[in-house]
Design a protein around this motif. Structure first.
Motif, PDB file in Angstrom:
ATOM      1  N   ALA A 177      13.275  -5.608  -6.750  1.00 34.42           N
ATOM      2  CA  ALA A 177      13.069  -4.635  -7.767  1.00 34.42           C
ATOM      3  C   ALA A 177      12.960  -3.511  -6.980  1.00 34.42           C
ATOM      4  N   PHE A 178      12.210  -3.292  -6.090  1.00 31.26           N
ATOM      5  CA  PHE A 178      12.173  -1.807  -5.535  1.00 31.26           C
ATOM      6  C   PHE A 178      13.564  -1.293  -5.128  1.00 31.26           C
ATOM      7  N   LEU A 179      14.657  -2.289  -4.406  1.00 30.54           N
ATOM      8  CA  LEU A 179      15.839  -2.036  -4.074  1.00 30.54           C
ATOM      9  C   LEU A 179      16.692  -1.497  -5.429  1.00 30.54           C
ATOM     10  N   GLU A 180      16.221  -2.460  -6.509  1.00 30.09           N
ATOM     11  CA  GLU A 180      17.039  -2.097  -7.816  1.00 30.09           C
ATOM     12  C   GLU A 180      16.565  -0.801  -8.440  1.00 30.09           C
ATOM     13  N   SER A 181      15.326  -0.237  -8.088  1.00 28.97           N
ATOM     14  CA  SER A 181      14.706   0.822  -8.588  1.00 28.97           C
ATOM     15  C   SER A 181      15.445   2.145  -7.783  1.00 28.97           C
ATOM     16  N   ILE A 182      15.540   1.921  -6.679  1.00 33.73           N
ATOM     17  CA  ILE A 182      16.442   2.910  -5.721  1.00 33.73           C
ATOM     18  C   ILE A 182      17.722   3.231  -6.392  1.00 33.73           C
ATOM     19  N   ARG A 183      18.472   2.011  -6.623  1.00 37.28           N
ATOM     20  CA  ARG A 183      19.782   2.084  -7.030  1.00 37.28           C
ATOM     21  C   ARG A 183      19.777   2.894  -8.441  1.00 37.28           C
ATOM     22  N   MET A 184      18.763   2.529  -9.183  1.00 34.97           N
ATOM     23  CA  MET A 184      18.855   2.784 -10.594  1.00 34.97           C
ATOM     24  C   MET A 184      18.666   4.474 -10.793  1.00 34.97           C
ATOM     25  N   VAL A 185      17.479   4.881  -9.999  1.00 36.06           N
ATOM     26  CA  VAL A 185      16.969   6.387  -9.864  1.00 36.06           C
ATOM     27  C   VAL A 185      18.375   7.223  -9.404  1.00 36.06           C
TER      28      VAL A 185
END
Length: 192
Positions: free
Chosen positions: A79-87
């Motif tokens: 979720a942290f890695l996906e959050s980086i990508r999403m932002v």
């Protein structure tokens, strides 16, 4: 692990900053962050020693701010890695119908999502909150790992996760769809 991180972050198209502060015990997390920035040069790291909460990670870009409090392990890692990508890519998962209303929020909204690293429902709850923060920079999101910050979990009476608290007024447990999540934001703003 390195291949997994690379797959998650190689699609980043725009610069994103991760501002962080760690305790002396968190050398493994600093190594992890350094590996992330090596995988994609658009990820800029800033060790901000002025931050008092530790470990803490801010994913930031153009007024968007997503805060992770606590250790990033287990289900929270993806979720942290996906959050980086999403932002970084200004990518969110909100239906067009609800997005129109989210974009009109003109007051500050503070969303706290309490999670544990072993919770299967926590990653979708994290990504839903992050989507709202990306869609409207007035919505600030904090992801709080309960075992790293037990005093906050106690303060907010967390007995089940994921638990979301909005503006310290409205709370719910579980993963909600776009319409329900936005309804809680409106309720917290006192507009219902």
């Amino acid at each position: 692990m390195e291949e997994f991180v690379k797959n998650e972050l190689e699609s980043i198209k725009e610069p994103v900053k991760i501002r962080f502060s760690l305790t002396e015990k968190d050398n493994d997390l600093e190594g992890f962050l350094n590996n992330i920035s090596k995988v994609n040069k658009l990820i800029v790291l800033e060790n901000d020693t002025s931050l008092t909460e530790k470990p803490v990670f801010y994913i930031e870009k153009n007024g968007i701010s997503v805060k992770f409090l606590g250790r990033i392990t287990g289900g929270e890692l993806k979720a942290f890695l996906e959050s980086i990508r999403m932002v970084a890519n200004n990518e969110y998962h909100i239906s067009e119908r609800i997005l129109e209303f989210v974009e009109e929020v003109d007051k500050p909204v503070d969303v706290k999502v309490f999670v544990t690293t072993s919770c299967g429902w926590c990653p979708p709850a994290i990504l839903k909150a992050v989507s709202f923060a990306i869609a409207n920079p007035n919505i600030k999101v904090s992801i709080i790992e309960c075992y790293s910050f037990p005093e906050l979990a106690t303060k907010y009476n967390v007995s089940a996760v994921p638990k979301t608290v909005i503006n310290d007024k409205v709370e719910f447990v579980g993963v909600k769809d776009d319409n329900e999540f936005f309804g809680y934001i409106i309720k917290a703003l006192g507009e219902v």
